[in-house]
Motif scaffolding. Structure first.
Motif, mmCIF file in Angstrom:
data_model
loop_
_atom_site.group_PDB
_atom_site.id
_atom_site.type_symbol
_atom_site.label_atom_id
_atom_site.label_comp_id
_atom_site.label_asym_id
_atom_site.label_seq_id
_atom_site.Cartn_x
_atom_site.Cartn_y
_atom_site.Cartn_z
ATOM 1 N N GLU A 6 0.837 -1.197 0.000
ATOM 2 C CA GLU A 6 0.000 0.000 0.000
ATOM 3 C C GLU A 6 0.873 1.248 0.000
ATOM 4 N N PRO A 7 0.620 2.202 -0.895
ATOM 5 C CA PRO A 7 1.456 3.417 -0.997
ATOM 6 C C PRO A 7 1.132 4.464 0.062
ATOM 7 N N SER A 8 1.195 4.081 1.321
ATOM 8 C CA SER A 8 0.946 5.033 2.400
ATOM 9 C C SER A 8 2.181 5.892 2.622
ATOM 10 N N PRO A 9 2.047 7.096 3.201
ATOM 11 C CA PRO A 9 3.219 7.961 3.457
ATOM 12 C C PRO A 9 4.313 7.254 4.248
ATOM 13 N N SER A 10 3.927 6.470 5.244
ATOM 14 C CA SER A 10 4.936 5.781 6.055
ATOM 15 C C SER A 10 5.668 4.720 5.238
ATOM 16 N N ALA A 11 4.938 4.010 4.362
ATOM 17 C CA ALA A 11 5.577 2.979 3.533
ATOM 18 C C ALA A 11 6.548 3.601 2.534
ATOM 19 N N ILE A 12 6.147 4.737 1.940
ATOM 20 C CA ILE A 12 7.025 5.429 1.001
ATOM 21 C C ILE A 12 8.251 5.986 1.716
ATOM 22 N N ALA A 13 8.048 6.514 2.947
ATOM 23 C CA ALA A 13 9.178 7.038 3.722
ATOM 24 C C ALA A 13 10.176 5.933 4.053
ATOM 25 N N ARG A 14 9.656 4.727 4.334
ATOM 26 C CA ARG A 14 10.535 3.598 4.632
ATOM 27 C C ARG A 14 11.370 3.222 3.411
ATOM 28 N N LEU A 15 10.734 3.226 2.249
ATOM 29 C CA LEU A 15 11.462 2.968 1.017
ATOM 30 C C LEU A 15 12.550 4.015 0.785
ATOM 31 N N ALA A 16 12.176 5.301 0.978
ATOM 32 C CA ALA A 16 13.112 6.399 0.738
ATOM 33 C C ALA A 16 14.325 6.289 1.651
ATOM 34 N N ASN A 17 14.100 5.945 2.916
ATOM 35 C CA ASN A 17 15.221 5.811 3.859
ATOM 36 C C ASN A 17 16.160 4.678 3.446
ATOM 37 N N ALA A 18 15.575 3.575 2.927
ATOM 38 C CA ALA A 18 16.409 2.464 2.475
ATOM 39 C C ALA A 18 17.272 2.875 1.282
#
Length: 593
Positions: free
Chosen positions: A39-51
């Protein structure tokens, strides 16, 4: 964010994905393919960005980067490419998404044509929405960088990231460099395979605002004029490490005949990476290869390939010129090691020195000498007929006389030098050389060599294997000590692995053990009294005699040998050891002078 859709079939099941274009504050863009359940939630996208911030740019390879991000986020994702210069919905199966959206609304007994029309309508809506989103996304990217797309007929993400992930000053330098020398940029950006030392030197010069011509000249060891002309290389011609090699080849060409048109560069590339290496059997940058260029570029590049063909007139195949080079290398390596006491010279170093010595004297003279070498060698061989038996091409014995079938392959015994040379030429490996030692070992009963051929389809030759016989303390033989290789000495085809293992198991049977013992007994009766070492010495003597008969004065054997010794920093001691260092044999070479 692209809509979810059903992807390709895998093991009979439909796999579904989401696609995501992710842009960072630095301007770098990534294209991801994620599972439909993500799911493209803000928290999921932020986790991807940090990785991504953790692992990029230390990891440049897209597959390695995807593995690192997947491990960090526990999401099975892929990092894909995307051409920013031509955003298109064609790369995404929008029809699958349309089918998925309409699947739940299909009425029972609904007419097929009505279903098709409704899916087509939904697909058109999705395609229009996706095209609008893509256009909006692209319009917000760096327009100055996207304007460079025509230089490479596209703007892949890896190339785009090289321009935008830096300071404004460095970005300006890189854009300027792209306009001056577009061919080098995909290599520096990692969009193509690259030569590390070359890329680092040129990248540092660009990012510091220094002269790119100076960096090219130093990293490729060429004149500045050559480096300046190399800026004209067409971008579409260059692939990875080809660029530094092309620049080096340019240095060896006649300066006033440097290639200008795209067709000239294409001819140079074909000569350097294909035509000349096929003749010499040496890698593109070998000195002997580079020595071709002055002679064949003298009359213009449109005539170069024709001139190369005319040089080869008189050779039955390209293997004959390789035989000449190999003869010089083999003899020189043998004599060099004989003349050195506390010094170790590798065959690679000796081969390089021989190439440089011959190259320094001119390719035209070398070709003339190579043309006469087979005839001269046959004449020298005829003088030694009584002492030259097995290696002349007669059949020797083996543990099997006929091919054996194991699985999908046929194991064929190689029982003569002529067959061994033919197989070596077909696979382009060291069996083709009379100086490899395999023939002597087979004739001496120490080894058996086999060709491996597929019995499926056209019956392709897959490779060869060589087994050296060593008995254990109980007198039984095994195939533990063996070599195997495919075409060009590469790893043998996987198709042959199973049959090879079956053949090794067969060797342990009583029947095979009886054959091995009989093979060694028979070989002992055929063996020359002084053993295979004397046979190889006679082979070397024959070669030296032929090389001494070459009438091209600058290519006389003594001249070349002394030059090779000089390149290897070894003082020549020929006066104290005789002309050839083979004290055990009569000096037939001198009698032919």
């Amino acid at each position: 964010m692209f809509p979810p859709y059903k992807g390709a079939e895998r093991a009979g099941a439909m796999v579904r994905y989401r696609h995501l274009l992710l842009e960072f504050e630095t301007g770098q863009v990534f294209h991801l393919r994620l599972p439909i359940g993500w799911e493209p939630s803000p928290s999921a996208i932020a986790r991807l960005a940090n990785a991504f911030k953790t692992h990029y740019p230390s990891i440049q390879s897209q597959s390695d980067l995807a593995a690192a991000i997947s491990w960090a986020t526990e999401i099975a994702l892929e990092v894909l490419d995307f051409d920013l210069s031509a955003p298109s919905t064609k790369s995404f199966p929008v029809r699958a998404a349309a089918l998925e959206r309409r699947h739940s609304t299909f009425g029972a007994g609904e007419a097929a044509q009505l279903i098709v029309d409704r899916v087509a309508f939904e697909e058109a809506k999705l395609e229009a929405a996706l095209a609008a989103d893509l256009e909006l996304f692209i319009n917000n990217l760096d327009s100055d960088v996207l304007a460079l797309s025509p230089l490479w007929n596209g703007m892949p993400l890896q190339l785009y990231r090289w321009f935008v992930g830096v300071s404004a000053k460095v970005r300006t330098y890189r854009i300027q460099a792209a306009r001056v020398f577009p061919a080098v940029i995909p290599i520096l950006a990692g969009a193509r395979s690259k030569s590390a030392a070359f890329s680092i030197a040129v990248s540092v010069a660009i990012d510091n605002g220094e002269s790119m011509v100076d960096a090219l000249a130093v990293s490729c060891d060429v004149r500045k004029a050559t480096a300046r002309h190399a800026l004209r290389v067409p971008p579409e011609l260059v692939a990875g490490e080809k660029l530094p090699t092309l620049i080096t080849a340019l240095e060896k060409s006649i300066p006033d005949r440097f290639p200008n048109e795209a067709s000239d560069w294409t001819i140079l590339e074909r000569l350097v990476f294909d035509a000349i290496p096929k003749i010499t059997g040496r890698p593109a940058l070998a000195a002997i290869n580079m020595s071709f260029l002055p002679a064949i570029s003298r009359h213009g590049w449109n005539q170069a390939e024709k001139l190369l063909s005319s040089l080869c007139v008189g050779f039955g195949s390209s293997h004959l010129f390789r035989e000449f080079l190999e003869a010089y290398k083999a003899v020189t390596w043998d004599l060099t090691n004989a003349e050195t006491v506390n010094r170790t010279i590798t065959q690679t170093a000796c081969k390089k020195a021989v190439d440089e010595a011959l190259a320094s004297l001119g390719i035209l003279r070398t070709f003339e000498a190579a043309r006469s070498f087979p005839v001269l060698r046959n004449a020298a061989q005829a003088e030694l007929t009584s002492r030259y038996q097995i290696l002349r091409g007669e059949r020797w014995s083996g543990i099997i006389d006929e091919p054996m079938v194991f699985g999908s392959c046929q194991i064929e015994p190689i029982l003569s030098l002529s067959i061994m040379t033919c197989v070596g030429n077909s696979l382009n490996n060291c069996l083709a050389s009379k100086w490899s030692g395999y023939a002597a070992a087979c004739a001496d009963g120490q080894m058996c060599v086999f060709a491996i051929r597929s019995i499926v389809g056209a019956g392709d030759l897959l490779g060869v294997m060589a087994i050296r016989w060593q008995a254990d303390r109980y007198g039984r033989y095994s195939a533990d000590t063996f070599e195997r290789a495919g075409p060009n000495n590469t790893v043998i085809n996987w198709q042959a692995s199973g049959p090879i293992d079956q053949f090794k198991m067969w060797i342990c049977t009583d029947e095979a053990q009886r054959r091995i013992i009989e093979f060694q007994r028979t070989s002992a009766t055929q063996r020359p009294k002084s053993g295979s070492e004397l046979q190889m010495r006679i082979e070397m003597e024959t070669t030296i005699a032929a090389l001494r008969k070459v009438r091209q004065k600058p290519l006389r054997f003594d001249v070349i040998r002394n030059k090779v010794l000089s390149l290897l920093n070894i003082p020549s001691s020929a006066d104290s050891r005789g002309d050839h260092g083979l004290a055990a044999l009569p000096n037939t070479a001198n009698s032919s002078e």
